[in-house]
Design a protein around this motif. Sequence first.
Motif, PDB file in Angstrom:
ATOM      1  N   GLU A  32      68.758  44.688  34.997  1.00 57.39           N
ATOM      2  CA  GLU A  32      68.160  45.769  35.788  1.00 57.39           C
ATOM      3  C   GLU A  32      68.513  45.634  37.264  1.00 57.39           C
ATOM      4  O   GLU A  32      68.657  46.640  37.959  1.00 57.39           O
ATOM      5  CB  GLU A  32      66.642  45.782  35.593  1.00 57.39           C
ATOM      6  N   GLU A  33      68.647  44.394  37.738  1.00 56.07           N
ATOM      7  CA  GLU A  33      69.017  44.137  39.134  1.00 56.07           C
ATOM      8  C   GLU A  33      70.528  44.172  39.361  1.00 56.07           C
ATOM      9  O   GLU A  33      71.002  43.902  40.466  1.00 56.07           O
ATOM     10  CB  GLU A  33      68.464  42.772  39.571  1.00 56.07           C
ATOM     11  N   LYS A  34      71.279  44.490  38.289  1.00 55.06           N
ATOM     12  CA  LYS A  34      72.751  44.579  38.346  1.00 55.06           C
ATOM     13  C   LYS A  34      73.398  43.235  38.663  1.00 55.06           C
ATOM     14  O   LYS A  34      74.492  43.174  39.221  1.00 55.06           O
ATOM     15  CB  LYS A  34      73.217  45.636  39.354  1.00 55.06           C
ATOM     16  N   LYS A  35      72.742  42.144  38.293  1.00 57.46           N
ATOM     17  CA  LYS A  35      73.291  40.801  38.496  1.00 57.46           C
ATOM     18  C   LYS A  35      73.943  40.268  37.229  1.00 57.46           C
ATOM     19  O   LYS A  35      74.625  39.248  37.274  1.00 57.46           O
ATOM     20  CB  LYS A  35      72.198  39.852  38.980  1.00 57.46           C
ATOM     21  N   ILE A  36      73.698  40.932  36.106  1.00 53.21           N
ATOM     22  CA  ILE A  36      74.360  40.614  34.844  1.00 53.21           C
ATOM     23  C   ILE A  36      75.048  41.869  34.350  1.00 53.21           C
ATOM     24  O   ILE A  36      74.431  42.941  34.279  1.00 53.21           O
ATOM     25  CB  ILE A  36      73.352  40.088  33.795  1.00 53.21           C
TER      26      ILE A  36
END
Length: 92
Positions: A32-36
């Motif tokens: 959701e945080e665009k880190k994966i």
Amino acid sequence: MNYYAVLLPMKDEEKSKQFRPQHLAFLKQMREEKKILMNGRFTDGAGGLVIYAANSLDEAKSYLKKDPYIVEGARDFEIHEWAMETDVKFDF
């Protein structure tokens, strides 16, 4: 943005079962945080793979070290910068 492939080989099967809900919640939050970019388990039970999106290896490792599987000693890890090539466009 760089991508880092993280292999998560099984270290302790009982801990992996115990901390699976926390690990999955962590992965969901990081997506959701665009880190994966993506993640998934190996169907043979050997572990899993996570593709982190980060500006540096140190940043990717800082994300990885928050994974409950790593914190609790359920999995080992191996991390490599990954030069992704695809015609698929992701909305990041």
